[in-house]
Design a protein around this motif. Structure first.
Motif, mmCIF file in Angstrom:
data_model
loop_
_atom_site.group_PDB
_atom_site.id
_atom_site.type_symbol
_atom_site.label_atom_id
_atom_site.label_comp_id
_atom_site.label_asym_id
_atom_site.label_seq_id
_atom_site.Cartn_x
_atom_site.Cartn_y
_atom_site.Cartn_z
ATOM 1 N N ARG A 1 0.828 -1.216 0.000
ATOM 2 C CA ARG A 1 0.000 0.000 0.000
ATOM 3 C C ARG A 1 0.861 1.263 0.000
ATOM 4 O O ARG A 1 0.520 2.253 -0.650
ATOM 5 N N ARG A 2 1.996 1.228 0.692
ATOM 6 C CA ARG A 2 2.850 2.416 0.789
ATOM 7 C C ARG A 2 3.698 2.625 -0.460
ATOM 8 O O ARG A 2 3.796 3.754 -0.973
ATOM 9 N N ASP A 3 4.302 1.554 -0.968
ATOM 10 C CA ASP A 3 5.314 1.697 -2.022
ATOM 11 C C ASP A 3 4.844 1.276 -3.415
ATOM 12 O O ASP A 3 5.472 1.644 -4.404
ATOM 13 N N TYR A 4 3.774 0.492 -3.463
ATOM 14 C CA TYR A 4 3.283 -0.021 -4.747
ATOM 15 C C TYR A 4 1.770 0.148 -4.809
ATOM 16 O O TYR A 4 1.009 -0.800 -5.053
ATOM 17 N N GLY A 5 1.336 1.376 -4.583
ATOM 18 C CA GLY A 5 -0.091 1.654 -4.478
ATOM 19 C C GLY A 5 -0.884 1.248 -5.702
ATOM 20 O O GLY A 5 -2.050 0.850 -5.595
ATOM 21 N N LEU B 1 9.039 -7.630 -7.187
ATOM 22 C CA LEU B 1 8.899 -6.224 -7.543
ATOM 23 C C LEU B 1 10.223 -5.517 -7.294
ATOM 24 O O LEU B 1 10.860 -5.736 -6.256
ATOM 25 N N PRO B 2 10.673 -4.672 -8.214
ATOM 26 C CA PRO B 2 11.928 -3.950 -7.994
ATOM 27 C C PRO B 2 11.761 -2.869 -6.936
ATOM 28 O O PRO B 2 10.662 -2.633 -6.416
ATOM 29 N N ARG B 3 12.854 -2.224 -6.638
ATOM 30 C CA ARG B 3 12.849 -1.130 -5.669
ATOM 31 C C ARG B 3 11.791 -0.095 -6.040
ATOM 32 O O ARG B 3 11.617 0.226 -7.209
ATOM 33 N N PRO B 4 11.034 0.444 -5.086
ATOM 34 C CA PRO B 4 9.989 1.422 -5.405
ATOM 35 C C PRO B 4 10.543 2.639 -6.143
ATOM 36 O O PRO B 4 11.659 3.087 -5.874
ATOM 37 N N VAL B 5 9.747 3.169 -7.060
ATOM 38 C CA VAL B 5 10.170 4.340 -7.830
ATOM 39 C C VAL B 5 9.469 5.609 -7.364
ATOM 40 O O VAL B 5 9.729 6.687 -7.891
ATOM 41 N N GLY B 6 8.576 5.486 -6.368
ATOM 42 C CA GLY B 6 7.876 6.666 -5.881
ATOM 43 C C GLY B 6 6.867 7.187 -6.887
ATOM 44 O O GLY B 6 6.398 6.470 -7.757
ATOM 45 N N GLY B 7 6.548 8.474 -6.763
ATOM 46 C CA GLY B 7 5.593 9.074 -7.674
ATOM 47 C C GLY B 7 4.160 8.848 -7.249
ATOM 48 O O GLY B 7 3.868 8.313 -6.172
ATOM 49 N N THR B 8 3.241 9.268 -8.086
ATOM 50 C CA THR B 8 1.815 9.111 -7.849
ATOM 51 C C THR B 8 1.333 7.855 -8.551
ATOM 52 O O THR B 8 1.519 7.703 -9.752
ATOM 53 N N HIS B 9 0.698 6.983 -7.775
ATOM 54 C CA HIS B 9 0.214 5.716 -8.307
ATOM 55 C C HIS B 9 -1.299 5.776 -8.488
ATOM 56 O O HIS B 9 -2.029 6.073 -7.540
ATOM 57 N N VAL B 10 -1.765 5.477 -9.700
ATOM 58 C CA VAL B 10 -3.195 5.528 -10.000
ATOM 59 C C VAL B 10 -3.578 4.269 -10.767
ATOM 60 O O VAL B 10 -2.849 3.841 -11.675
ATOM 61 N N TYR B 11 -4.719 3.678 -10.402
ATOM 62 C CA TYR B 11 -5.314 2.625 -11.225
ATOM 63 C C TYR B 11 -6.754 3.025 -11.495
ATOM 64 O O TYR B 11 -7.560 3.185 -10.577
ATOM 65 N N ARG C 1 0.191 12.860 -4.976
ATOM 66 C CA ARG C 1 0.628 11.893 -3.967
ATOM 67 C C ARG C 1 0.215 10.503 -4.430
ATOM 68 O O ARG C 1 -0.561 10.333 -5.362
ATOM 69 N N THR C 2 0.727 9.472 -3.753
ATOM 70 C CA THR C 2 0.346 8.109 -4.085
ATOM 71 C C THR C 2 -1.133 7.923 -3.795
ATOM 72 O O THR C 2 -1.597 8.247 -2.702
#
Length: 321
Positions: A85-89, A218-228, A319-320
């Motif tokens: 939830r935090r890193d791969y939203g 899953l690779p290291r988190p890339v940050g950014g805003t995650h949207v589905y 934000r994520t």
């Protein structure tokens, strides 16, 4: 349902050995797709190998800062994991959009990747289907094709891939870990895992016969805003007409994968360079070479509109999500 034999595997090695011994065997875990197909005699395995006891149900950190998700991690547990939830939203949101709570409680990570198409002609055993019976023809071509693929198709098949989770995994550049029947492990980039139909639509992945998925990394988190963002005919429990998994950065760069439009999760990395130009330019690059039917041509502008909504959502939140 046709008769079959059954066994419980005690280890991954025992599971692949059993598959090698039994032509026509299939692995079973949650069974949320396979059992339905067996009841319809779309799938007719002669032997089922139960892999639920293999201990592949943990989510663990990797040495490079990523996550290793066991093949048997249930969709509910994966979506709720605090690290996901935090890193791969985008992955958590895709899973929650994918099915009912009851199904998520049973469905597994590996099984989700291996979902078979929901093309109505694939499910109707009275109709020709190259995916079900190679060489018999494709009833969807010239038939009811509204929910089916518009790109990546062939003269043999226009079925679309149904998974939401796999679309997010494609945006995240996941890697599928497997064990082959010769006992050797293998790592398959998610970009190479699902196949386009070509002349062999019944071969849907690059897995070899008897090869067992053991994990997804899953690779290291890339940050950014995650949207589905998922567009469907009804608000819940429906497969995507179009879905967009996006990871967007403040500088306007990002990753975009699209579901509901192709035989596999659709990502064109070259199209991502156009994100700063907006949704029309990005969609044009994503859909280059599309071959829609008269019934599903609406998906082309729908991809652009869905992408525009995703970009607007990312800009408004920052934000994520």
């Amino acid at each position: 349902m046709k008769p079959f034999t059954y066994e419980r595997a005690a280890s991954p090695a025992a599971a692949v050995a059993a598959a090698a011994r039994q032509p026509g065997a299939r692995f079973i875990a949650g069974g949320t797709n396979l059992l339905d197909l067996m009841k319809l005699q779309v799938e007719t395995p002669t032997h089922l190998i139960d892999v639920n006891g293999l201990g592949l149900d943990r989510i663990e950190p990797t040495s490079d800062g990523g996550l290793r998700i066991g093949a048997l991690v249930r969709n509910t547990d994966l979506a709720a994991d605090p690290r996901v939830r935090r890193d791969y939203g985008v992955l958590s949101r895709a899973l929650l959009a994918g099915a009912s709570g009851q199904l998520r409680n049973r469905a597994t990570t590996a099984g989700n990747l291996l979902q078979r198409t929901r093309c109505p002609y694939f499910y109707d055993t009275d109709q020709p289907c190259n995916k079900r019976q190679p060489g018999s023809g494709c009833s969807a071509i010239g038939g009811m094709s509204r929910p089916l693929a518009v790109i990546g198709v062939s003269d043999a098949c226009i079925a679309s891939h149904p998974s939401d989770m796999a679309v997010a995994m494609r945006a995240l550049d996941a890697t599928v870990e497997t064990l082959r029947v010769d006992g050797q492990p293998r790592r398959i980039p998610i970009a190479d895992f699902h196949r386009l139909p070509g002349n062999t639509p019944h071969i849907e992945t690059t897995l070899q016969p008897g090869e067992l998925i053991t994990a997804v990394t899953l690779p290291r988190p890339v940050g950014g805003t995650h949207v589905y963002h998922k567009v469907r005919d009804r608000a819940s429990y429906a497969f995507a007409l179009v879905s967009v998994a996006a990871i967007l950065q403040r500088d306007g760069s990002g990753r975009i994968a699209v579901g509901g439009i192709a035989p596999k999760p659709w990502r064109v990395e070259a199209a991502e360079s156009r994100l700063r130009q907006g949704a029309p330019a990005t969609a044009q690059a994503l859909l280059a070479g599309a071959k829609p039917t008269a019934e599903n041509a609406f998906k082309l502008p729908l991809v652009e509109r869905t992408l525009a909504a995703v970009l607007a959502q990312a800009q408004s939140t920052g934000r994520t999500t």
